[in-house]
Design an enzyme around this catalytic site. Structure first.
Site, PDB file in Angstrom:
ATOM      1  N   SER A  10       0.811  -1.224   0.000  1.00  9.34           N
ATOM      2  CA  SER A  10       0.000   0.000   0.000  1.00  9.34           C
ATOM      3  C   SER A  10       0.840   1.268   0.000  1.00  9.34           C
ATOM      4  CB  SER A  10      -0.918  -0.006   1.228  1.00  9.34           C
ATOM      5  OG  SER A  10      -0.152  -0.087   2.425  1.00  9.34           O
ATOM      6  N   LYS A  32      -0.001  -4.990   5.395  1.00  3.50           N
ATOM      7  CA  LYS A  32       0.245  -5.747   6.619  1.00  3.50           C
ATOM      8  C   LYS A  32       0.322  -4.870   7.859  1.00  3.50           C
ATOM      9  CE  LYS A  32       5.266  -6.527   6.246  1.00  3.50           C
ATOM     10  NZ  LYS A  32       6.270  -7.586   6.104  1.00  3.50           N
ATOM     11  N   ALA A  43       9.928   8.414   2.871  1.00  6.57           N
ATOM     12  CA  ALA A  43      10.774   9.096   1.888  1.00  6.57           C
ATOM     13  C   ALA A  43      10.842  10.583   2.222  1.00  6.57           C
ATOM     14  CB  ALA A  43      10.206   8.895   0.485  1.00  6.57           C
ATOM     15  N   GLY A  45      13.474  12.941   0.783  1.00  7.32           N
ATOM     16  CA  GLY A  45      14.023  13.826  -0.236  1.00  7.32           C
ATOM     17  C   GLY A  45      13.012  14.344  -1.222  1.00  7.32           C
ATOM     18  N   GLY A  46      12.373  13.477  -2.001  1.00  8.58           N
ATOM     19  CA  GLY A  46      11.399  13.934  -2.968  1.00  8.58           C
ATOM     20  C   GLY A  46      11.283  13.013  -4.158  1.00  8.58           C
ATOM     21  N   GLU A 114      20.076  16.698  -5.403  1.00  9.36           N
ATOM     22  CA  GLU A 114      20.706  15.658  -4.602  1.00  9.36           C
ATOM     23  C   GLU A 114      21.868  15.062  -5.382  1.00  9.36           C
ATOM     24  OE1 GLU A 114      17.681  12.912  -3.381  1.00  9.36           O
ATOM     25  OE2 GLU A 114      16.529  14.423  -2.304  1.00  9.36           O
ATOM     26  N   ASP A 217       8.813  -9.463   1.194  1.00 11.56           N
ATOM     27  CA  ASP A 217       7.734 -10.446   1.010  1.00 11.56           C
ATOM     28  C   ASP A 217       7.420 -10.693  -0.468  1.00 11.56           C
ATOM     29  OD1 ASP A 217       7.498 -10.430   3.808  1.00 11.56           O
ATOM     30  OD2 ASP A 217       6.077  -8.780   3.749  1.00 11.56           O
ATOM     31  N   HIS A 238      22.261   3.607   2.470  1.00  4.72           N
ATOM     32  CA  HIS A 238      22.189   5.064   2.586  1.00  4.72           C
ATOM     33  C   HIS A 238      23.345   5.522   3.470  1.00  4.72           C
ATOM     34  CE1 HIS A 238      20.833   9.137   3.197  1.00  4.72           C
ATOM     35  NE2 HIS A 238      19.906   8.941   2.287  1.00  4.72           N
ATOM     36  N   ARG A 284      25.607   7.666  -4.108  1.00  2.01           N
ATOM     37  CA  ARG A 284      25.487   7.105  -2.764  1.00  2.01           C
ATOM     38  C   ARG A 284      26.461   5.969  -2.485  1.00  2.01           C
ATOM     39  NH1 ARG A 284      18.910   6.855  -1.819  1.00  2.01           N
ATOM     40  NH2 ARG A 284      18.612   9.074  -1.455  1.00  2.01           N
ATOM     41  N   HIS A 345      19.329   0.528   2.729  1.00  4.75           N
ATOM     42  CA  HIS A 345      18.307   1.528   2.415  1.00  4.75           C
ATOM     43  C   HIS A 345      17.383   1.142   1.267  1.00  4.75           C
ATOM     44  CE1 HIS A 345      16.464   5.444   2.094  1.00  4.75           C
ATOM     45  NE2 HIS A 345      16.949   5.662   0.883  1.00  4.75           N
ATOM     46  N   ARG A 380      20.816   3.200  -7.645  1.00  5.53           N
ATOM     47  CA  ARG A 380      19.683   4.104  -7.877  1.00  5.53           C
ATOM     48  C   ARG A 380      20.103   5.561  -7.746  1.00  5.53           C
ATOM     49  NH1 ARG A 380      15.847   6.640  -4.282  1.00  5.53           N
ATOM     50  NH2 ARG A 380      16.949   5.695  -2.539  1.00  5.53           N
ATOM     51  N   SER A 385      13.264   6.695  -7.047  1.00  2.00           N
ATOM     52  CA  SER A 385      12.437   5.577  -6.592  1.00  2.00           C
ATOM     53  C   SER A 385      10.951   5.932  -6.585  1.00  2.00           C
ATOM     54  CB  SER A 385      12.870   5.123  -5.196  1.00  2.00           C
ATOM     55  OG  SER A 385      12.957   6.223  -4.317  1.00  2.00           O
ATOM     56  N   LEU A 386      10.591   7.108  -6.069  1.00  8.62           N
ATOM     57  CA  LEU A 386       9.188   7.511  -6.098  1.00  8.62           C
ATOM     58  C   LEU A 386       8.715   7.685  -7.541  1.00  8.62           C
ATOM     59  CD1 LEU A 386       8.903  10.094  -3.152  1.00  8.62           C
ATOM     60  CD2 LEU A 386       8.372   7.654  -3.147  1.00  8.62           C
TER      61      LEU A 386
END
Length: 562
Positions: A10, A32, A43, A45-46, A114, A217, A238, A284, A345, A380, A385-386
């Site tokens: 979710s 869960k 998250a 950063g953005g 970043e 999972d 991270h 990173r 991370h 990454r 990621s978002l």
């Protein structure tokens, strides 16, 4: 329970899919914990997206490829980067409030920068972007009558028809078995299309920035169902998690370094310039290894991140959440440096999907951190990621909706959950012990820096632990802790085997026995296919034998009762 769509997880990817799929049918969202708890909510950063006139899709793509050590799939990178602005506009339309630049006549988004980005292109909500996105998405989901949310439900395994009928040559997924964590009962949840959006696997490691729900999972369930898993050796650590005995998994955003924060040793000396020309703005993996090396060489427990030189008003306004959390631990970041350490991370590998989020099993889709889409490669790029989650949540929903609209026959009646002869456990300490041992061995042997000998030890031990866990799983009734233990053990094994397979150092994977990058032999993904024997080469077999002999010597002479 039956619905047209089942969404397992979710976060941003899952709720994006759910909202779009609700236009074509009924949706069940399985989480869960309770909404809005998810990795997305943490998250800071953005979300990266080309937004300003001085930026371009080509430059965002180039930055992504460079950060990914040229292992990214160029077609996927271009697709995600070009889809980005439209998906961000949809988040804004749902009610997400990104931060605006102060003092401008017309409203203008405050774009952050970043590590690895050549331009400011990070839309953020102060330093709590994920929390703001989840607020908007959760409110939209609650308003949608076609979406039913099952909180405190943990998926056990996927419902794949070929597992119950060997004559089926093209497997399809028809939902999942799920444990009601409050009632302790397992239910069959049937659906015409299923999305895995369970997030990452940070809890496989002893120290992580991830929430407790990040136990891999979806990756484990997909592999057990027969779906290939790719690039699991690339675990992003991270560089800067808060080092404090009372702070659990609290991340200090990379955005601080983007705004000029400096990494220092305890003696006050800055050190990043010695490791990379971009210093604190290096990718990173470089920053994490640099901190790890400084700590090991000098025997430090931590290093410091210092933004106190930027001015108190700026720091409080730009990073209000981090400022308040650090203050609660007695650290005033406007006047003193922040003690930090690296922590697991982000998982750059996962369930292999195509450009529409489809997996090798029909009717099974995946989106978000659980996947290996080809976007991230070996590392990454910050705040991608978002972006990946919202783009693939959308794309998977479009294909799944078309699939469901075109097929209205009854969902097959696959078997209900059968516990067999399993009984309640009277040895829960076994679960606790194995959980702790897996996380420690992964941190010590399969962490930021690896070696063949460490990987050999990890493979040997995880094999023994897997035997213990399998025996326990089939003899006792399932619990949330047991399901998660089973999952982290399998994910740990996949990470170890992927790390053994890659005979070079690239991006997030650094092996001191293969310290150089090798584009001639290894410019490709590492994919583990279920049912395919895992073969060790002669050099690694020798490492295993050396470990075995060393363990024997350490054990000393055998003794027996007379």
């Amino acid at each position: 329970m039956e619905s047209d769509f089942l969404v397992i997880g979710s976060g941003l990817a899952g709720l994006t899919f759910a909202l779009k799929a609700a236009q074509a049918g009924t949706v069940t969202v399985l989480t869960k914990d309770r909404l809005p708890e998810s990795a997305t909510a943490y998250a800071q950063g953005g979300i990266a997206s080309v937004w300003s006139e001085d930026d371009s899709f080509e430059e965002h793509s180039q930055d992504t490829m460079t950060a990914g050590a040229d292992l990214c799939h160029q077609d996927i990178v271009d697709l995600v980067v070009r889809d980005g602005p439209e998906r961000v506009r949809e988040l804004i339309a749902l009610g997400t409030h990104f931060s605006l630049r102060p003092g401008t006549e017309e409203p203008e988004y405050d774009l952050g920068r970043e590590g690895g980005h050549r331009h400011r292109r990070i839309l953020h909500a102060s330093d709590a972007t994920g929390r703001e996105i989840m607020r908007a998405l959760t409110e939209a989901v609650r308003r949608q009558p076609n979406i039913k949310v099952l909180e405190r439900h943990l998926s056990v395994d996927l419902l794949v028809d070929a597992k119950f009928d060997s004559t089926i040559k093209t497997p399809s997924c028809w939902g999942a078995y799920a444990l009601n964590l409050d009632a302790g009962t397992v239910h069959r949840l049937r659906a015409r299309a299923t999305l895995l959006s369970t997030g990452g696997a940070g809890k496989v490691y002893l120290y992580t920035s991830n929430p407790d729900i990040a136990t891999g999972d979806g990756i484990a369930m997909a592999y057990r169902a027969g779906v290939p898993i790719g690039n699991m050796e690339f675990i992003q650590f991270h560089p800067t998690c808060l080092y404090h005995p009372q702070a659990k998994s609290f991340l200090i955003s990379e955005a601080l370094r983007g705004e000029g924060a400096i990494l220092r040793r305890p003696d006050g000396a800055a050190f990043m310039q010695r490791y990379h020309p971009d210093a604190e703005l290096a990718p990173r993996d470089v920053v994490a290894r640099a901190i790890d090396n400084e700590m090991k060489v000098h025997g430090y427990d931590h290093v410091y991140l210092d933004i106190s030189h930027k001015g108190a008003d700026f720091v409080r306004q730009r990073f209000p959440y981090i400022y308040e959390r650090c203050r609660s631990y007695g650290i005033d970041i406007t006047a003193q440096p922040i003690p930090v350490v690296p922590a697991a991370h982000y998982c750059c590998g996962g369930v292999v999907t195509n450009a529409d989020g489809a997996t090798a099993i029909r009717r099974l889709f995946a989106a978000g951190e659980v996947t290996m889409t080809g976007l991230h490669g070996a590392n990454r790029l910050a705040s991608n990621s978002l972006l990946e989650a919202v783009v693939f949540g959308h794309r998977a929903a479009m294909v799944a909706c078309e699939l469901v609209r075109g097929e209205r026959f009854p969902v097959p009646q696959l078997p209900q959950w059968n516990p067999g002869n399993a009984v309640d456990s009277d040895e829960s300490v076994v679960v606790t012990q194995n959980w702790d041992e897996i996380r420690r061995l992964m941190w010590n042997y399969v962490g930021i820096v690896r070696s063949n000998r460490r990987l050999a030890r990890a493979l040997k031990r995880i094999s023994l632990l897997q035997d213990e866990i399998r025996d326990y799983y089939w003899n006792f009734l399932v619990t949330g802790d047991l399901i998660e233990l089973r999952n982290i053990a399998l994910v740990a094994e996949l990470i170890i085997k992927s790390a053994i397979t890659r005979k070079e150092s690239r991006g997030l994977h650094y092996n001191i026995d293969y310290p150089l990058r090798d584009d001639r032999s290894w410019k490709h993904d590492t994919v583990l296919v279920p049912g395919t024997p895992f073969a060790l080469d002669d050099a690694f077999k020798a490492s295993l034998q050396r470990v075995g002999r060393a363990d024997k010597r350490a054990a000393g002479p055998s003794t027996s009762c007379p």
